[in-house]
Structure formats: C-alpha cells, structure tokens
Design a protein around this motif. Structure first.
Motif, PDB file in Angstrom:
ATOM      1  N   ASP A  85       0.957  -1.305  -0.210  1.00 30.89           N
ATOM      2  CA  ASP A  85      -0.251   0.114   0.436  1.00 30.89           C
ATOM      3  C   ASP A  85       0.817   1.193  -0.045  1.00 30.89           C
ATOM      4  O   ASP A  85       1.626   1.233   0.954  1.00 30.89           O
ATOM      5  CB  ASP A  85      -0.765   0.143   1.358  1.00 30.89           C
ATOM      6  N   HIS A 115      -2.051   0.846   9.275  1.00 23.50           N
ATOM      7  CA  HIS A 115      -2.348   0.096   9.535  1.00 23.50           C
ATOM      8  C   HIS A 115      -2.014  -1.708   9.436  1.00 23.50           C
ATOM      9  O   HIS A 115      -1.077  -1.332   8.608  1.00 23.50           O
ATOM     10  CB  HIS A 115      -3.862  -0.337   9.140  1.00 23.50           C
ATOM     11  N   HIS A 126      -6.331  -3.214   6.226  1.00 23.51           N
ATOM     12  CA  HIS A 126      -6.652  -2.704   6.800  1.00 23.51           C
ATOM     13  C   HIS A 126      -6.183  -3.281   8.472  1.00 23.51           C
ATOM     14  O   HIS A 126      -7.480  -3.383   8.819  1.00 23.51           O
ATOM     15  CB  HIS A 126      -7.677  -1.634   7.185  1.00 23.51           C
ATOM     16  N   ALA A 166       1.566  -0.871   6.995  1.00 23.63           N
ATOM     17  CA  ALA A 166       1.346   0.772   6.664  1.00 23.63           C
ATOM     18  C   ALA A 166       1.668   2.217   6.784  1.00 23.63           C
ATOM     19  O   ALA A 166       0.863   2.236   8.081  1.00 23.63           O
ATOM     20  CB  ALA A 166       0.530   1.396   5.296  1.00 23.63           C
ATOM     21  N   GLU A 201       1.289   6.126   6.995  1.00 23.06           N
ATOM     22  CA  GLU A 201       0.757   6.558   5.946  1.00 23.06           C
ATOM     23  C   GLU A 201      -0.503   7.877   6.861  1.00 23.06           C
ATOM     24  O   GLU A 201      -0.945   8.402   7.316  1.00 23.06           O
ATOM     25  CB  GLU A 201      -0.422   6.481   5.414  1.00 23.06           C
ATOM     26  N   GLU A 231       2.634   7.581   2.093  1.00 21.07           N
ATOM     27  CA  GLU A 231       2.536   6.134   2.384  1.00 21.07           C
ATOM     28  C   GLU A 231       3.671   4.802   2.009  1.00 21.07           C
ATOM     29  O   GLU A 231       3.444   5.519   0.747  1.00 21.07           O
ATOM     30  CB  GLU A 231       1.427   5.514   2.744  1.00 21.07           C
TER      31      GLU A 231
HETATM   32 CO    CO Z   1      -2.916   2.355   3.097  1.00 14.55          CO
END
Ligand code: CO
Length: 291
Positions: A97, A156, A164, A187, A189, A276
C-alpha cells in the motif's frame, strides 16, 4: 501468526510492482487530464506487471483525504489541485500500500510536511518500538512545518485480503500503543493539513466491500454478488462492475451484504497532503517494500 518466507516474498513482489506503478501514475496527474484516465491507466498497469489492484485507486483532491475514485463515465479533470494517489497491489491477497501527493496547487510545504513525517517515522521504527511513539514522531514533524496531522486517520497492519488489519499506526501520540515486532508488516501513512486536523464522512461513495455472506433473494443482487465474490474482503469500485449496477448495489447495501466507503473530507475544508509506504519491521530498523 508469523509470515513464512514465501509470503514475505509475495509482499515484496507487490511492493516492487507498486513502486514502479506509483512513479508512472504520478506523471499522468497534470492539469486537464481526466481522473478516470489516470485511474484506469494505474489499475491496468498493475495488472500488466503481474499484480492485482488491492483496492480501487484512490484519487483524492484538496480537502478530500481518501475513498474518492472516479465513477463509470466520470468526466472530471484535474485543475490546480492537491492530488493524492493512494494505490494498492496484491499478490494472492498479500498487499502493498503506498500513497503520493502530486501538487498542482503550489503548496510545496504542505507536501513536504507529510513526506518528512513519513521519512522520520521510517527512521524511527525498529523491533520493540511503540506505535504511540511513531504517532508522536509524525505529529512533531508535521507540527514543525506549522501544519496539523489528521488525527482520525491512521496507518495500519496488512494481512491476506485485509487491507486494514491491526495494529493501527496513529498520526499523533496516543495514551496506549502496541509494540511492533520483527516481521510485522505495516503501512505508515501520515496526512498533513492546513485545516482543522480531522476528517468526516462526506457521503457519496464509489467504493464498497463485502461485509457478510448472508443470502440475497433478488436476482440482480444475486448476480452482482456472484461477480464481486472474487474481490473477497478487499474493496472494489462501482465502475469496475459496468454501468447499470445501481439497483443491485442498493439491494446489497440494504441487505447488509456490502458497505460503502464514504468519501472522507477535512472538517474545515483544509488542504490535505499524504505520504505512505509499506514496511517490514526488522530487528534494528525496517525494510521499505514500496520505495
Ligand atoms: Co493505507
């Protein structure tokens, strides 16, 4: 549960595809280009390179933070916008991601705030670090630019077909955090804003996901459910399903089988930037798989 080496390789492969796709996609974001053309270009490129989109490309502009993607036949084009591309790739459900801000609005400091926060967080992470302290680093960095983090959005964890998963990685210091361990895949972000520092649901949705396997009776809803089954628990775009699916979508939402992701906007209408990366936590640092 520990990820096997084979699984970690799938994450790495997804990340490698994604970093190339992000670079190509960002070049397409120019004034006058259509959002739909960028979304389709990006999603097709993912497939061409041997991955699958883990979710519809999110193209969020200005005060939008997330969950915006073009509709079928969407005619909107980029203006002098602050554009966030949030892109995911999966290999057999193992997701990478990433997000980048393409600034057509001439607010470079706001972009730098989110990017620096991500960079500082990545430098800070190692096995044993507390997620609350990562949030602290993100908040401190964004604040040092004179902006605010969006505090009700988080990074997440990632798990197979779940984009998530726990733990959440806050964008500010929290009373309680979780300790990250070697091998965790998360991830990070950060979002920065010159507005109020929070987002709210702004209605209108083009992205959905399946939340229950409850049976549905209406034939068109049933047919649609059959089609979207291949996305499993991952988000999908209404535009992926063709032009005439509104009725079936409404039926599936009413039956509690699918749920929309409403567009998220800044509470005070502030501009939002985002950065991210997906990382694997190591003993003394982390491996960025989407760089
Ligand atoms: Co994300």
């Amino acid at each position: 549960m520990k990820n096997t080496d084979e699984i970690i390789e799938k994450y790495r492969k997804a990340g490698k595809i994604l970093s190339k796709v992000r670079a190509e996609a960002a070049k397409k974001v120019v004034e006058g280009a259509s959002l739909l053309s960028v979304a389709e270009f990006t999603e097709n490129l993912i497939r061409e390179k041997g991955g699958e989109p883990a979710f519809p490309v999110n193209i969020s502009r200005n005060d939008e933070a997330a969950h915006s993607t073009p509709s079928f036949n969407d005619k909107s084009v980029f203006g002098k916008d602050m554009v966030k591309l949030d892109i995911g790739v999966h290999i057999d459900g193992y997701i990478a991601d990433t997000a980048i801000t393409v600034d057509l609005s001439e607010n470079p400091e706001l972009v730098k705030a989110a990017e620096s926060a991500l960079g500082e967080a990545i430098k800070f992470i190692h096995s044993g670090v507390n997620t609350s302290d990562i949030g602290g680093v993100i908040d401190d960095t964004i604040s040092s630019f004179g902006f605010k983090p969006i505090i009700n959005l988080t990074g997440h964890g990632l798990a197979q077909y779940i984009q998530h998963a726990p733990p959440s990685i806050p964008n500010k210091r929290m009373p309680h955090g979780v300790v990250l361990e070697e091998g965790d895949i998360v991830a990070i972000e950060p979002f920065a804003t010159n507005g109020g520092g929070k987002i709210h649901d702004a209605g209108s949705a083009e992205i959905y996901h399946i939340v229950s396997d409850r049976p549905v009776r209406h034939p068109s809803a049933r047919a649609l459910l059959q089609e979207i089954g291949k996305y499993k628990t991952l988000p999908f775009a209404k535009r992926w399903l063709g032009e005439r699916v509104d009725f079936a979508i409404v039926q599936l939402v009413r039956a509690g089988v699918i749920q929309p992701y409403p567009i998220l906007k800044e509470i005070k209408g502030g501009l939002i930037s985002q950065a991210e990366h997906t990382i694997i936590v190591t003993q003394d640092g982390c491996e960025v798989i989407t760089r």
